[in-house]
Design an enzyme around this catalytic site. Structure first.
Site, PDB file in Angstrom:
ATOM      1  N   ARG A  82       0.830  -1.217   0.000  1.00  0.00           N
ATOM      2  CA  ARG A  82       0.000   0.000   0.000  1.00  0.00           C
ATOM      3  C   ARG A  82       0.860   1.262   0.000  1.00  0.00           C
ATOM      4  O   ARG A  82       0.577   2.199  -0.758  1.00  0.00           O
ATOM      5  CB  ARG A  82      -0.948   0.009   1.199  1.00  0.00           C
ATOM      6  CG  ARG A  82      -2.040  -1.057   1.085  1.00  0.00           C
ATOM      7  CD  ARG A  82      -2.867  -1.139   2.339  1.00  0.00           C
ATOM      8  NE  ARG A  82      -1.998  -1.477   3.455  1.00  0.00           N
ATOM      9  CZ  ARG A  82      -2.291  -1.258   4.724  1.00  0.00           C
ATOM     10  NH1 ARG A  82      -3.426  -0.678   5.059  1.00  0.00           N
ATOM     11  NH2 ARG A  82      -1.445  -1.604   5.679  1.00  0.00           N
ATOM     12  N   ASN A 119      -6.116  -2.779   1.923  1.00  0.00           N
ATOM     13  CA  ASN A 119      -6.090  -4.232   2.037  1.00  0.00           C
ATOM     14  C   ASN A 119      -7.519  -4.747   2.088  1.00  0.00           C
ATOM     15  O   ASN A 119      -8.426  -4.048   2.543  1.00  0.00           O
ATOM     16  CB  ASN A 119      -5.364  -4.668   3.317  1.00  0.00           C
ATOM     17  CG  ASN A 119      -3.864  -4.554   3.225  1.00  0.00           C
ATOM     18  OD1 ASN A 119      -3.302  -4.461   2.153  1.00  0.00           O
ATOM     19  ND2 ASN A 119      -3.209  -4.544   4.375  1.00  0.00           N
TER      20      ASN A 119
END
Length: 98
Positions: A19, A37
């Protein structure tokens, strides 16, 4: 021309800085959107910007950071409602897990 693409990346993509990698790469390219996520172990992202920059983000995401191992990347067109999920005032957000 501005495009919006939504993608889901599968493989070893959680716990490897995926990320943060996506956020940094998007900001370098002037791409707006978000990344998060998913409980199934995948990572989901939305990219909005110039077509070439968004396409570049998708290709960069196929590789990910050095610890990642991408086994599949699914992409589709996104819409304005997808971009609205980012945090207010952010160009690019890292969102909570869903």
């Amino acid at each position: 021309m501005t495009v919006i693409r939504r993608m889901i990346v599968q493989g070893r993509v959680q716990g490897v800085g995926f990320r943060a990698f996506v956020e940094i790469e998007a900001l370098k390219r002037g791409v707006e959107g978000w990344v998060r996520n998913r409980r199934d172990g995948s990572v989901e992202a939305v990219f909005a910007g110039e077509a070439a920059a968004v396409a570049d983000m998708i290709e960069v995401s196929r590789q990910g950071p050095s610890g990642a191992r991408v086994t599949a990347l699914h992409e589709r067109d996104g819409g304005d409602e997808d971009i609205k999920l980012r945090a207010p005032g952010d160009v690019f957000s890292v969102l909570p897990t869903v």
